[in-house]
Design an enzyme around this catalytic site. Structure first.
Site, mmCIF file in Angstrom:
data_model
loop_
_atom_site.group_PDB
_atom_site.id
_atom_site.type_symbol
_atom_site.label_atom_id
_atom_site.label_comp_id
_atom_site.label_asym_id
_atom_site.label_seq_id
_atom_site.Cartn_x
_atom_site.Cartn_y
_atom_site.Cartn_z
ATOM 1 N N CYS A 154 58.095 8.124 -24.663
ATOM 2 C CA CYS A 154 58.863 8.993 -25.581
ATOM 3 C C CYS A 154 59.471 8.224 -26.755
ATOM 4 O O CYS A 154 59.903 8.835 -27.734
ATOM 5 C CB CYS A 154 59.956 9.716 -24.825
ATOM 6 S SG CYS A 154 59.335 10.584 -23.393
ATOM 7 N N HIS A 191 65.363 12.122 -29.444
ATOM 8 C CA HIS A 191 64.298 12.568 -28.542
ATOM 9 C C HIS A 191 64.842 13.737 -27.715
ATOM 10 O O HIS A 191 65.987 13.722 -27.275
ATOM 11 C CB HIS A 191 63.889 11.404 -27.640
ATOM 12 C CG HIS A 191 63.023 11.814 -26.495
ATOM 13 N ND1 HIS A 191 61.886 12.565 -26.668
ATOM 14 C CD2 HIS A 191 63.131 11.601 -25.145
ATOM 15 C CE1 HIS A 191 61.323 12.780 -25.494
ATOM 16 N NE2 HIS A 191 62.068 12.217 -24.558
ATOM 17 N N ASN A 241 60.286 18.893 -23.563
ATOM 18 C CA ASN A 241 60.087 17.469 -23.850
ATOM 19 C C ASN A 241 58.611 17.228 -24.175
ATOM 20 O O ASN A 241 57.758 17.386 -23.311
ATOM 21 C CB ASN A 241 60.525 16.661 -22.623
ATOM 22 C CG ASN A 241 60.363 15.165 -22.799
ATOM 23 O OD1 ASN A 241 59.727 14.702 -23.757
ATOM 24 N ND2 ASN A 241 60.924 14.400 -21.886
HETATM 25 N N1 ACO Z 1 64.170 25.171 -10.314
HETATM 26 C C1 ACO Z 1 65.054 25.368 -9.336
HETATM 27 N N2 ACO Z 1 65.556 24.380 -8.589
HETATM 28 C C2 ACO Z 1 65.139 23.127 -8.866
HETATM 29 C C3 ACO Z 1 64.211 22.847 -9.891
HETATM 30 C C4 ACO Z 1 63.725 23.934 -10.629
HETATM 31 N N3 ACO Z 1 62.828 23.780 -11.638
HETATM 32 N N4 ACO Z 1 64.005 21.521 -9.931
HETATM 33 C C5 ACO Z 1 64.770 20.975 -8.964
HETATM 34 N N5 ACO Z 1 65.455 21.941 -8.326
HETATM 35 C C6 ACO Z 1 66.407 21.800 -7.215
HETATM 36 C C7 ACO Z 1 66.182 20.564 -6.399
HETATM 37 O O1 ACO Z 1 65.186 20.787 -5.412
HETATM 38 C C8 ACO Z 1 67.554 20.346 -5.792
HETATM 39 O O2 ACO Z 1 67.700 21.234 -4.708
HETATM 40 P P1 ACO Z 1 68.536 20.801 -3.391
HETATM 41 O O3 ACO Z 1 69.925 20.552 -3.873
HETATM 42 O O4 ACO Z 1 68.394 21.980 -2.496
HETATM 43 O O5 ACO Z 1 67.859 19.568 -2.904
HETATM 44 C C9 ACO Z 1 68.499 20.832 -6.884
HETATM 45 O O6 ACO Z 1 67.707 21.650 -7.770
HETATM 46 C C10 ACO Z 1 69.138 19.713 -7.701
HETATM 47 O O7 ACO Z 1 68.112 18.801 -8.088
HETATM 48 P P2 ACO Z 1 68.462 17.525 -8.960
HETATM 49 O O8 ACO Z 1 67.228 16.730 -9.151
HETATM 50 O O9 ACO Z 1 69.648 16.844 -8.345
HETATM 51 O O10 ACO Z 1 68.912 18.211 -10.327
HETATM 52 P P3 ACO Z 1 69.597 17.549 -11.574
HETATM 53 O O11 ACO Z 1 70.872 18.225 -11.858
HETATM 54 O O12 ACO Z 1 69.598 16.053 -11.487
HETATM 55 O O13 ACO Z 1 68.605 17.933 -12.754
HETATM 56 C C11 ACO Z 1 66.820 17.052 -14.101
HETATM 57 C C12 ACO Z 1 67.249 17.487 -12.695
HETATM 58 C C13 ACO Z 1 66.878 18.228 -15.019
HETATM 59 C C14 ACO Z 1 65.379 16.536 -14.003
HETATM 60 C C15 ACO Z 1 67.751 15.933 -14.626
HETATM 61 O O14 ACO Z 1 67.927 14.933 -13.641
HETATM 62 C C16 ACO Z 1 67.223 15.288 -15.877
HETATM 63 O O15 ACO Z 1 67.103 15.901 -16.922
HETATM 64 N N6 ACO Z 1 66.905 13.968 -15.847
HETATM 65 C C17 ACO Z 1 66.343 13.289 -16.985
HETATM 66 C C18 ACO Z 1 64.896 13.609 -17.096
HETATM 67 C C19 ACO Z 1 64.299 13.095 -18.375
HETATM 68 O O16 ACO Z 1 64.969 12.854 -19.335
HETATM 69 N N7 ACO Z 1 62.997 12.917 -18.363
HETATM 70 C C20 ACO Z 1 62.290 12.459 -19.521
HETATM 71 C C21 ACO Z 1 61.992 11.046 -19.385
HETATM 72 S S1 ACO Z 1 61.061 10.317 -20.682
HETATM 73 C C22 ACO Z 1 59.478 10.813 -20.539
HETATM 74 O O17 ACO Z 1 59.265 11.899 -20.245
HETATM 75 C C23 ACO Z 1 58.293 9.931 -20.758
#
Ligand code: ACO
Length: 322
Positions: free
Chosen positions: A110, A244, A274
């Site tokens: 990214c 980004h 993204n």
């Molecule tokens: N819909 C519903 N529930 C979901 C989903 C979804 N799409 N995805 C995950 N959940 C659930 C999980 O299973 C979990 O359930 P549980 O509590 O019963 O186990 C719950 O939601 C919480 O999951 P977390 O992973 O803890 O959620 P979090 O608040 O951390 O959000 C997210 C996840 C959005 C991915 C966040 O961590 C994030 O944005 N991280 C950065 C990601 C990023 O920037 N990526 C780009 C990197 S660069 C590149 O792409 C090359």
């Protein structure tokens, strides 16, 4: 000598997939996705190849700068994956445009646009080029496991390009890399070599979201502070941060760390998700075409991504307001 941006262009695929559309086959909801990420829809390359998107963005940028493909001295593509391992996406774009210059790809995930700008600055510093075409194009939706709701809802497809010409508008730039394949990785496909005992695992994106989240907030805020200091400007001098687009909550947390007002952080994540390397230059092109950038504005560009890589720069916008 660095460069100035004389044209931008972008391309988003025609197919739009909303959060509600995803609930047809995933255990998810618009409420979960939009509150955790700010994403409401993403564009999906249902028909387009990565090359198609890259060429469309490149043509738009060339037109915006009043340039022809024959005038381009270098094509630099930032992508995670073009159509082929070889030829590079750069070579495919060169063929389609009918350009006659060197062309190659770089992969900084990214952060690709910032890495490409820094590479291009080196060619200008050596006096080797007068016109460089930087293109970022990604089909992230083809690199996902569409049964994994924690990753596939986050990404979209698209491309963007910029034409660079000699100038002094890159005031500072900083790149970093912290080699890490635990937080985020996309393995290559396993071949069928009969001698290979090595299994790379599934060829789709794997991510520790929370680890990436923490890294991203600190990387974005520290990156902007560092390049502002190197450019000899204060945070108040920055007209707009163009970041980004990975997660609205990451942008909001980084904004708070920087103590900047919300209107100074640009975003289109609600409609694009993204799009990896393409995300920042797509946003830059949209801002330019919406008339939100005026000549002389100091922009802070900041990105983070797989690698783990980061990039940030201060760029003076030199085009007249549209
Ligand atoms: N819909 C519903 N529930 C979901 C989903 C979804 N799409 N995805 C995950 N959940 C659930 C999980 O299973 C979990 O359930 P549980 O509590 O019963 O186990 C719950 O939601 C919480 O999951 P977390 O992973 O803890 O959620 P979090 O608040 O951390 O959000 C997210 C996840 C959005 C991915 C966040 O961590 C994030 O944005 N991280 C950065 C990601 C990023 O920037 N990526 C780009 C990197 S660069 C590149 O792409 C090359």
């Amino acid at each position: 000598m660095s460069f100035t941006i004389t044209g931008t262009g972008s391309y988003l695929p025609g197919k739009v997939v909303t959060n509600d559309d995803l609930t047809a086959f995933l255990d998810t909801s618009d409420e979960w996705i939009s509150t955790r990420t700010g994403i409401r829809a993403r564009h999906v390359a249902a028909q387009e190849t990565v090359t198609d998107m890259a060429v469309a963005a490149a043509r738009a940028a060339l037109e915006d700068s009043g340039s022809t493909p024959e005038q381009v001295d270098l094509i630099l593509c930032a992508t995670l994956a073009g159509e082929y391992i070889t030829p590079s996406l750069g070579c495919m774009v060169q063929k389609e445009l009918g350009a006659h210059c060197p062309a190659y790809d770089l992969n900084a995930a990214c952060s690709g646009f910032l890495y490409a700008l820094d590479a291009a600055a080196g060619y200008f510093a050596r006096g080797r080029v007068k016109k460089v075409l930087v293109i970022c194009a990604e089909a992230m939706t083809r690199l996902m496991d569409w049964t994994d709701r924690s990753t596939c809802v986050l990404f979209g497809d698209g491309a963007a390009a910029a034409v660079l010409e000699p100038g002094e508008d890159l005031l500072s730039i900083h790149l970093s890399a912290a080699g890490n394949n635990d937080a985020l990785c996309i393995p290559h496909v396993n071949g069928n070599c009969p001698y290979s005992g090595y299994d790379r695992g599934p060829a789709s994106l794997m991510m520790n979201g929370q680890e990436v989240y923490k890294f991203a907030v600190s990387a974005m805020s520290k990156g902007v502070e560092k390049v502002a200091e190197e450019a000899g400007i204060s945070l108040e001098d920055i007209a707009l941060v163009v970041p980004h687009q990975a997660n609205m909550r990451i942008l909001e947390a980084a904004r708070k760390k920087l103590g900047m007002p919300a209107e100074k952080i640009a975003s289109n994540i609600d409609q694009c998700g993204n799009t990896s390397a393409a995300s920042l230059p797509i946003l830059l092109d949209q801002l330019s075409r919406q008339g939100r950038l005026k000549k002389g504005d100091l922009l802070a560009l900041t990105a983070f991504g797989g690698g783990l890589t980061t990039g940030a720069c201060i760029l003076r916008w030199a085009k007249e307001k549209k």
